[in-house]
Structures are given as C-alpha cells and as structure tokens.
Design a protein around this motif. Structure first.
Motif, mmCIF file in Angstrom:
data_model
loop_
_atom_site.group_PDB
_atom_site.id
_atom_site.type_symbol
_atom_site.label_atom_id
_atom_site.label_comp_id
_atom_site.label_asym_id
_atom_site.label_seq_id
_atom_site.Cartn_x
_atom_site.Cartn_y
_atom_site.Cartn_z
ATOM 1 N N GLN A 255 0.832 -1.205 0.000
ATOM 2 C CA GLN A 255 0.000 0.000 0.000
ATOM 3 C C GLN A 255 0.868 1.256 0.000
ATOM 4 O OE1 GLN A 255 -2.339 -0.869 3.487
ATOM 5 N NE2 GLN A 255 -4.059 -1.691 2.289
ATOM 6 N N GLN A 256 1.986 1.189 0.734
ATOM 7 C CA GLN A 256 2.913 2.312 0.734
ATOM 8 C C GLN A 256 3.492 2.549 -0.651
ATOM 9 O OE1 GLN A 256 2.238 3.971 3.682
ATOM 10 N NE2 GLN A 256 4.429 4.222 4.032
ATOM 11 N N ALA A 257 3.580 1.475 -1.450
ATOM 12 C CA ALA A 257 4.102 1.588 -2.816
ATOM 13 C C ALA A 257 3.013 1.980 -3.807
ATOM 14 C CB ALA A 257 4.732 0.259 -3.242
ATOM 15 N N GLY A 258 1.770 2.129 -3.332
ATOM 16 C CA GLY A 258 0.714 2.664 -4.182
ATOM 17 C C GLY A 258 -0.291 1.669 -4.703
ATOM 18 N N PHE A 259 -0.340 0.446 -4.162
ATOM 19 C CA PHE A 259 -1.326 -0.523 -4.666
ATOM 20 C C PHE A 259 -1.729 -1.496 -3.564
ATOM 21 C CE2 PHE A 259 2.683 -2.724 -5.023
ATOM 22 C CZ PHE A 259 2.385 -4.066 -4.841
ATOM 23 N N ILE A 260 -2.860 -2.123 -3.765
ATOM 24 C CA ILE A 260 -3.329 -3.203 -2.889
ATOM 25 C C ILE A 260 -3.098 -4.511 -3.638
ATOM 26 C CG2 ILE A 260 -5.319 -4.242 -1.728
ATOM 27 C CD1 ILE A 260 -6.508 -1.434 -1.497
ATOM 28 N N PRO A 261 -2.302 -5.406 -3.085
ATOM 29 C CA PRO A 261 -1.963 -6.626 -3.824
ATOM 30 C C PRO A 261 -3.173 -7.548 -4.030
ATOM 31 C CG PRO A 261 -1.188 -6.781 -1.570
ATOM 32 C CD PRO A 261 -1.668 -5.380 -1.753
ATOM 33 N N THR A 262 -3.165 -8.219 -5.150
ATOM 34 C CA THR A 262 -4.194 -9.215 -5.451
ATOM 35 C C THR A 262 -3.710 -10.575 -4.960
ATOM 36 O OG1 THR A 262 -4.899 -8.004 -7.432
ATOM 37 C CG2 THR A 262 -5.515 -10.335 -7.282
ATOM 38 N N ILE A 263 -4.414 -11.134 -3.981
ATOM 39 C CA ILE A 263 -4.027 -12.425 -3.433
ATOM 40 C C ILE A 263 -4.632 -13.528 -4.293
ATOM 41 C CG2 ILE A 263 -3.928 -13.871 -1.371
ATOM 42 C CD1 ILE A 263 -2.576 -11.104 -1.107
ATOM 43 N N GLN A 264 -3.796 -14.165 -5.073
ATOM 44 C CA GLN A 264 -4.248 -15.208 -5.986
ATOM 45 C C GLN A 264 -4.485 -16.533 -5.248
ATOM 46 O OE1 GLN A 264 -4.828 -14.906 -9.228
ATOM 47 N NE2 GLN A 264 -5.198 -17.073 -9.736
ATOM 48 N N MET A 265 -3.560 -16.886 -4.352
ATOM 49 C CA MET A 265 -3.641 -18.147 -3.632
ATOM 50 C C MET A 265 -3.039 -17.978 -2.248
ATOM 51 S SD MET A 265 -2.479 -20.921 -6.547
ATOM 52 C CE MET A 265 -3.063 -22.308 -5.573
ATOM 53 N N GLU A 266 -3.349 -18.914 -1.368
ATOM 54 C CA GLU A 266 -2.751 -18.931 -0.035
ATOM 55 C C GLU A 266 -2.211 -20.325 0.271
ATOM 56 O OE1 GLU A 266 -5.679 -17.608 2.764
ATOM 57 O OE2 GLU A 266 -5.163 -15.491 2.472
ATOM 58 N N SER A 267 -1.125 -20.361 1.043
ATOM 59 C CA SER A 267 -0.559 -21.633 1.490
ATOM 60 C C SER A 267 0.056 -21.426 2.869
ATOM 61 C CB SER A 267 0.512 -22.138 0.525
ATOM 62 O OG SER A 267 1.164 -23.284 1.059
ATOM 63 N N PRO A 268 -0.154 -22.352 3.800
ATOM 64 C CA PRO A 268 0.384 -22.171 5.161
ATOM 65 C C PRO A 268 1.887 -22.400 5.259
ATOM 66 C CG PRO A 268 -0.742 -24.273 4.992
ATOM 67 C CD PRO A 268 -0.997 -23.549 3.701
ATOM 68 N N GLN A 269 2.491 -23.042 4.253
ATOM 69 C CA GLN A 269 3.915 -23.358 4.292
ATOM 70 C C GLN A 269 4.667 -22.532 3.250
ATOM 71 O OE1 GLN A 269 5.266 -25.298 6.555
ATOM 72 N NE2 GLN A 269 3.302 -25.930 7.427
ATOM 73 N N VAL A 270 5.765 -21.888 3.704
ATOM 74 C CA VAL A 270 6.551 -21.075 2.775
ATOM 75 C C VAL A 270 7.142 -21.945 1.674
ATOM 76 C CG1 VAL A 270 8.505 -19.503 2.542
ATOM 77 C CG2 VAL A 270 7.081 -19.413 4.588
ATOM 78 N N SER A 271 7.563 -23.169 1.993
ATOM 79 C CA SER A 271 8.115 -24.059 0.968
ATOM 80 C C SER A 271 7.073 -24.374 -0.099
ATOM 81 C CB SER A 271 8.617 -25.350 1.613
ATOM 82 O OG SER A 271 7.598 -25.978 2.378
ATOM 83 N N SER A 272 5.802 -24.500 0.321
ATOM 84 C CA SER A 272 4.736 -24.741 -0.654
ATOM 85 C C SER A 272 4.499 -23.516 -1.519
ATOM 86 C CB SER A 272 3.437 -25.124 0.066
ATOM 87 O OG SER A 272 3.605 -26.314 0.800
ATOM 88 N N ILE A 273 4.653 -22.339 -0.930
ATOM 89 C CA ILE A 273 4.508 -21.107 -1.710
ATOM 90 C C ILE A 273 5.528 -21.069 -2.836
ATOM 91 C CG2 ILE A 273 4.856 -18.593 -1.607
ATOM 92 C CD1 ILE A 273 3.548 -18.625 1.152
#
Length: 292
Positions: free
Chosen positions: A212-230
């Motif tokens: 938001q500080q950079a001027g936009f609201i990110p679009t969350i395409q997907m979620e995953s609880p594990q960073v490795s899965s991300i």
C-alpha cells in the motif's frame, strides 16, 4: 530408617567388627552400636550374630546387605540425576519452530552447538505457525520457540537473533527474474501467493502495508500455510511472493529470488516465558545470547 543407618550397617558388615567400623566411619563405637540396634528393632529381626571377636551377618542380614547396597546406589543415582537436571545438563527440552525458520542457517547451527554442549539433554522439536507457537509457550505446552516477527508475543520474553530481508520469488522466465533489484511498486499487477493471515497476522499486515505504501493493494491469488509450498506454487506459475531470504537455500528449480526496494525485514526471534526458571531453557538462552 535413614540412609545413614544403611551406611553404618554396611560398614559393620564390611569390617565384621563394631570398633573397626566406628573408626572407619570416624565416630565412637557406642553410638554406632545404638544405631544398629535401632535399625534391627525397626526391621524386627537381628542383622548380626555378635561374638567376642567380632560379628557376622545373619541370613536376614545377608539379604538386607544386598538391598541396602541397591538402595544407596539408587539414592546416589537419583541425586546425580536431579542435580544434573537442576544444572540444565540433562532432561527434556521441547522447542517450537516456525516452518521457514529451519532454513535460516543460524538456527540449526545454534541447535547443533547446544546438543554438542549438552549431549544428555533430549530435544523434541515441534513445527507450527508463529501465532500457535506463542500460545504453546504461554500455556507451557512448549518450553520455548523460534518464531518470526513482526508478531504479538504477549507477555513472553524475546531475544532477537537475526533480521533477514524479504525477497521476491518469481518463476525463472518471469519478466522480473533478471532484474538486479525490484521496486515493490513494480509488483502492482502481479498475482500474489501468501500465507493465510490467521497464521501470521502481523507479518501478513506488514507485507500488505508495504504494498500500500508503494501505491497498490496486492491481489491475493492463492494462499498456502507453508513457505516451501509457496515457492512450489511460484515455480508452477501461479503467481509471485515475498518470502524470507533464507528460503533461497532450498534451491528449488524453476524460480528466481530477487532483492526488493525498499528493503523489507522479518526477524527471527527466540521466545520464552517471563521469569523462566528452567535451567535447560536458560542454558539455551545463554548460548544464543553469546552467539548473537
């Protein structure tokens, strides 16, 4: 029955003589005789056959000698184990880890050092998200934990170990993969893959606020609880993400890691209960503090 009476009994049994046993124990003979008589009265049978030139064990005394030796050995072992536990050189220590923290070299290095310094301490590890780990330490289900900040740690004590940058992870053929550094504003039209806000509220909000500080609201395409899965999802082309820089160590094919500007940070932190008295936790804390 007292342990000292068992020691007196064994001394007499070894010396086969009250006077010599008293000399060995550094005491007078009459008090020693009274202690043995008191022991025999408590047991309800004679332990020695007394003669003018010394004593010898009765059948009951022979059996009691075996048991007395075992009791004293068990007592010494128990005392040694309790003292070791009190010094934090033995016992069981349950440690929690937020998933991505295992990839930062400082944490496994610290655990290896602790295991080398305290080989008789049994360690058990429990992986969970940082919010759950805070609750587990507060409720004493875990002794301590390594978590990621920003995070509300409640009334827990914290030792910040290292602040690491968040980096952009993109597919190898992505338009930003060859950039030396990427402005966060350049991610405005990209689909984001994030961890659920419920498992890392403050870090999630920190990333969203930075966008938001950079001027936009990110679009969350997907979620995953594990960073490795991300990272795997990024490799499959589902989107991009901002993750801790230490995740580069997994070396997954199909992705690139790119620094971002402004620099975003996530801090690896050791948490433990306020007024902690466990020598095990305090020894680990001391080692982490010395290496910090």
């Amino acid at each position: 029955m007292e342990l000292r009476q068992l020691r007196y009994f064994l001394a007499v049994a070894e010396c086969a003589h009250f006077t010599r046993a008293a000399e060995q124990l550094g005491m007078a003979q009459p008090p020693l005789s009274r202690q043995i008589q008191s022991l025999e009265r408590e047991i309800g049978t004679a332990l020695f056959i007394r003669a003018s030139r010394g004593v010898r064990l009765t059948a009951a005394g022979e059996l009691f000698k075996v048991r007395a030796l075992q009791i004293l050995a068990d007592s010494a072992q128990a005392m040694s184990e309790v003292q070791s536990l009190a010094r934090g050189v033995s016992g069981h220590l349950s440690i929690g880890f937020a998933g991505s923290i295992a990839f930062h070299p400082k944490v496994p290095r610290a655990i290896r050092s602790f295991r080398a310094a305290y080989p008789d301490v049994h360690l058990s590890s429990h992986e969970n998200d940082s919010i759950q780990l805070v609750e587990s330490v507060l409720s004493s289900r875990l002794d301590c934990a390594f978590v990621r900040e920003p995070l509300d740690c409640g009334d827990l004590q914290r030792l910040a170990l290292v602040s690491e940058e968040l980096v952009l992870v993109v597919p190898t053929l992505h338009r930003l993969s060859r950039e030396p550094i990427v402005d966060v504003a350049m991610l405005a039209d990209e689909p984001f893959i994030m961890f659920p806000r419920a498992i890392g509220t403050h870090l999630y909000d920190y990333i969203i606020h930075s966008c938001q500080q950079a001027g936009f609201i990110p679009t969350i395409q997907m979620e995953s609880p594990q960073v490795s899965s991300i990272v795997n999802m990024v490799a499959a082309g589902f989107g991009i993400s901002l993750i801790p820089a230490s995740m580069k160590f997994i070396q997954l094919p199909g992705v690139c890691f790119v620094p971002v500007r402004p620099i975003l940070y996530s801090t690896v932190t050791f948490i433990y209960r306020r007024y902690e008295r466990s020598a095990l936790v305090l020894n680990l804390l001391k080692m982490l503090d010395q290496e910090n």
